[in-house]
Structures are given as structure tokens and as C-alpha cells.
Write a protein that holds these residues in place. Structure first.
Motif, mmCIF file in Angstrom:
data_model
loop_
_atom_site.group_PDB
_atom_site.id
_atom_site.type_symbol
_atom_site.label_atom_id
_atom_site.label_comp_id
_atom_site.label_asym_id
_atom_site.label_seq_id
_atom_site.Cartn_x
_atom_site.Cartn_y
_atom_site.Cartn_z
ATOM 1 N N VAL A 94 118.452 94.116 43.081
ATOM 2 C CA VAL A 94 117.448 94.232 44.117
ATOM 3 C C VAL A 94 116.812 95.614 43.997
ATOM 4 O O VAL A 94 117.396 96.527 43.400
ATOM 5 C CB VAL A 94 118.037 94.052 45.533
ATOM 6 C CG1 VAL A 94 118.483 92.626 45.746
ATOM 7 C CG2 VAL A 94 119.200 95.022 45.764
ATOM 8 N N VAL A 95 115.624 95.754 44.539
ATOM 9 C CA VAL A 95 114.899 97.019 44.466
ATOM 10 C C VAL A 95 114.827 97.620 45.858
ATOM 11 O O VAL A 95 114.341 96.978 46.796
ATOM 12 C CB VAL A 95 113.486 96.826 43.892
ATOM 13 C CG1 VAL A 95 112.743 98.155 43.852
ATOM 14 C CG2 VAL A 95 113.554 96.222 42.499
ATOM 15 N N GLN A 96 115.308 98.856 45.991
ATOM 16 C CA GLN A 96 115.238 99.598 47.248
ATOM 17 C C GLN A 96 114.568 100.938 46.989
ATOM 18 O O GLN A 96 115.071 101.757 46.224
ATOM 19 C CB GLN A 96 116.637 99.821 47.842
ATOM 20 C CG GLN A 96 116.608 100.613 49.150
ATOM 21 C CD GLN A 96 117.975 101.088 49.572
ATOM 22 O OE1 GLN A 96 118.927 100.998 48.812
ATOM 23 N NE2 GLN A 96 118.079 101.589 50.790
ATOM 24 N N ASP A 97 113.409 101.138 47.600
ATOM 25 C CA ASP A 97 112.657 102.383 47.435
ATOM 26 C C ASP A 97 112.438 102.714 45.962
ATOM 27 O O ASP A 97 112.573 103.868 45.533
ATOM 28 C CB ASP A 97 113.385 103.550 48.134
ATOM 29 C CG ASP A 97 113.530 103.313 49.629
ATOM 30 O OD1 ASP A 97 112.639 102.662 50.208
ATOM 31 O OD2 ASP A 97 114.535 103.782 50.206
ATOM 32 N N PHE A 103 123.474 93.506 43.067
ATOM 33 C CA PHE A 103 123.816 92.761 44.275
ATOM 34 C C PHE A 103 124.433 91.427 43.902
ATOM 35 O O PHE A 103 124.275 90.922 42.790
ATOM 36 C CB PHE A 103 122.576 92.548 45.162
ATOM 37 C CG PHE A 103 121.878 91.235 44.947
ATOM 38 C CD1 PHE A 103 121.999 90.201 45.861
ATOM 39 C CD2 PHE A 103 121.112 91.028 43.819
ATOM 40 C CE1 PHE A 103 121.368 88.989 45.659
ATOM 41 C CE2 PHE A 103 120.468 89.822 43.614
ATOM 42 C CZ PHE A 103 120.599 88.799 44.536
ATOM 43 N N PHE A 104 125.155 90.858 44.857
ATOM 44 C CA PHE A 104 125.768 89.536 44.703
ATOM 45 C C PHE A 104 125.692 88.845 46.057
ATOM 46 O O PHE A 104 126.038 89.432 47.082
ATOM 47 C CB PHE A 104 127.224 89.657 44.247
ATOM 48 C CG PHE A 104 127.918 88.339 44.117
ATOM 49 C CD1 PHE A 104 127.708 87.530 43.010
ATOM 50 C CD2 PHE A 104 128.780 87.895 45.106
ATOM 51 C CE1 PHE A 104 128.351 86.300 42.893
ATOM 52 C CE2 PHE A 104 129.427 86.676 44.997
ATOM 53 C CZ PHE A 104 129.211 85.877 43.884
ATOM 54 N N GLN A 132 124.367 103.177 45.547
ATOM 55 C CA GLN A 132 123.883 104.335 44.797
ATOM 56 C C GLN A 132 124.972 105.384 44.553
ATOM 57 O O GLN A 132 124.681 106.476 44.071
ATOM 58 C CB GLN A 132 122.679 104.989 45.512
ATOM 59 C CG GLN A 132 121.506 104.056 45.693
ATOM 60 C CD GLN A 132 120.305 104.743 46.337
ATOM 61 O OE1 GLN A 132 120.324 105.937 46.606
ATOM 62 N NE2 GLN A 132 119.250 103.982 46.585
ATOM 63 N N ALA A 133 126.213 105.063 44.919
ATOM 64 C CA ALA A 133 127.314 106.003 44.682
ATOM 65 C C ALA A 133 128.420 105.351 43.869
ATOM 66 O O ALA A 133 129.558 105.825 43.871
ATOM 67 C CB ALA A 133 127.859 106.515 46.008
ATOM 68 N N GLY A 134 128.084 104.265 43.199
ATOM 69 C CA GLY A 134 129.073 103.562 42.384
ATOM 70 C C GLY A 134 129.873 102.528 43.133
ATOM 71 O O GLY A 134 130.718 101.854 42.547
ATOM 72 N N GLY A 135 129.633 102.382 44.437
ATOM 73 C CA GLY A 135 130.343 101.382 45.227
ATOM 74 C C GLY A 135 129.388 100.325 45.759
ATOM 75 O O GLY A 135 128.258 100.192 45.280
#
Length: 282
Positions: A94-97, A103-104, A132-135
Motif C-alpha cells: 500500500v502507498v502512504q504519503d 500489507f496483508f 516504517q520501522a520494520g514491524g
């Protein structure tokens, strides 16, 4: 079986004068007569090769109707049960900003008895989005029915609008924790809209191994023939109708404490799977 509230008008539509109104009752005991009254059109009696198709058509419809009657009214006295679910399963980005995130999503409507034969139904939404932090941010909700969910594979549409819970810790929850809004669940609002094109593939049965190897090879061919003639009857096992999906448009919006996070669907892979379970209670 069914009660219909009926109105008859003295004209082509309901703008005409009302002629009469009342109720039509379809009783279970009348089902054999109803099935006997069915006619298959487009076949002449002297066209022997078409006569077979006429008989096959009558048998298939009668068996289908019987299967629905059995599923609705006689399931409690049936030693077997058949139940089904329709699931949307998506994985991609997905695209955010302007930034892509993994995503799943899995969401579906599960019929009564799925999968344990307990007579209960449940609907659910499970969503993971990269943080955005690997989680991942983890969202979920499940209940006997989710009034804000619409899923139609043939039309290629999915929508869920309603509450959803973010897991602040751990990877699992339950009906009772969601209903009591456990402390590790943060309530949010979701608006998930996805439009897609689904290409269906042949139904694939996975019968249980109840015969030796030679007999199993014979029955593997017969099961598809029987399914065409007797659509309500199954060999013991699982039947899957997979679809590949092409996303046309999609957006995921999660709101919490007045803050809204929106994602646009960019790339989708994986499948939609429709599964008919026909299992022995043994």
C-alpha cells in the motif's frame, strides 16, 4: 419453508388498483410435489440424446433444492454437515504519503458450522500494515456478523465500514476480549474499500482418503461427474474454488482518536479462495 407476503394489482404494476393481498405459504411437506412440477424446456420427446439432458437437468435441480432444504431444516439430524466460507486474501503493498508499505488482508464470511460443525457463524477482518520501522500495525475484529461488511466475489467488490481493534501487544485475541474491549486492544474505525476483477478456476476437490489407492484413482474421476449431476451431494473432504485477483481501485482508512491514516492499494498478489467444507462429524 417460506412465507411470502403477496399483493395482486389490476394492471401492469403497483400503480394500478389493488385486487387482493395475503400470504403464500410453502410447506416442507409440499416439497416433493413442487419438485415433481418442475419442467425442463427446449427438449422434444423424440430427441433421445436431448432426453438424457432433460433427465439430468431435472435431477440436478431437484438435488440442489433438496440440498438447500437439508441444509436449512434437517442439519441437526444429519450425521454429516456441509458448510462454506467466502474469503478475500490479499498481500502486496500500500502507498502512504508516497512511501510503500507491506500489507496483508484477510476478511470473510463463514457460514454456520464452519469449520467445527458447532452451528455458529462468524465474520472477520484481519489487517497488517508495515509501520516504517520494520514491524507491523495489527488490526482485527470478529463477530457472528459484521453489519458493515459486504463481500461479493462475482461482482468484484469488498467493503468494510465499522469498528476495528489495533493490537497494542501480542498476536492473538478472542471473541470475549473484543466484546469486553480488553486493555491491549485500541478501538479504531475502519473504512476499507476494494474493487477488483476475479478470475475463477475449476473447483478442486480434496476428498478424504477413505479408500485404497486403486479405488481412490477411480473415484477421483467419478466425483466430478457426480458433482455435476448431484450438486448437493459430496464425497467426504474439502472443495476449493480459487480465484486470481486484479485490483482496480482500493483504499484503506484507519481512524483513531481523531487522527486518520489512509493507504492506497498499489500492488496485489495472492488469491481469493472460496471453500466448501463437507466434513464428517466423526
Amino acid at each position: 419453508m417460506t412465507t411470502l407476503f403477496t399483493a395482486l394489482y389490476e394492471g401492469p404494476d403497483e400503480q394500478a388498483s389493488l385486487y387482493g393481498s395475503g400470504q403464500l405459504f410453502f410447506d416442507l411437506k409440499d416439497a416433493p410435489a413442487l419438485m415433481a412440477s418442475i419442467e425442463v424446456t427446449g427438449v422434444k420427446w423424440w430427441e433421445v440424446w436431448k432426453l438424457y439432458k432433460k433427465i439430468q437437468g431435472r435431477i440436478a435441480f431437484t438435488d440442489f433444492a433438496w440440498g438447500e432444504i437439508k441444509r436449512t431444516y434437517l442439519s441437526d439430524i444429519n450425521p454429516f454437515y456441509d458448510t462454506r466460507y467466502e474469503n478475500l486474501v490479499l498481500s502486496g503493498q500500500v502507498v502512504q504519503d508516497g512511501a510503500e508499505q507491506e500489507f496483508f488482508l484477510v476478511s470473510g464470511k463463514h457460514d454456520k458450522g464452519f469449520p467445527w460443525g458447532d452451528g455458529e457463524s462468524f465474520w472477520d477482518v484481519l489487517l497488517l500494515v508495515g509501520d516504517q520501522a520494520g514491524g507491523y500495525r495489527k488490526y482485527c475484529i470478529t463477530d457472528k456478523m459484521l453489519s458493515g461488511m459486504e463481500l461479493n466475489v462475482e461482482d468484484g467488490s469488498y467493503r468494510y465500514q465499522g469498528p476495528i481493534f489495533e493490537l497494542a501487544e501480542g498476536y492473538a485475541t478472542s471473541f470475549s476480549d473484543i466484546r469486553h474491549k480488553a486493555s491491549y486492544l485500541n478501538e479504531c474505525q475502519a473504512d476499507l474499500t476494494i474493487n477488483f476483477t476475479a478470475k475463477a478456476y475449476d473447483m478442486t476437490p480434496f476428498p478424504f482418503a477413505i479408500a485404497d489407492e486403486v479405488l481412490a484413482k477411480i473415484t477421483s474421476g467419478l466425483k466430478l461427474v457426480l458433482q455435476g449431476i448431484l450438486p448437493s451431494e459430496y464425497l467426504l473432504g474439502i472443495s476449493i474454488t480459487p480465484h486470481t485477483v486484479t485490483i482496480e481501485t482500493g483504499a484503506l482508512t484507519i481512524s483513531k482518536n481523531g487522527e486518520t491514516t489512509s493507504y492506497n492499494l498499489d500492488l496485489i498478489r495472492i488469491i481469493i479462495g472460496n471453500v466448501d467444507w463437507y466434513l464428517s462429524l466423526q
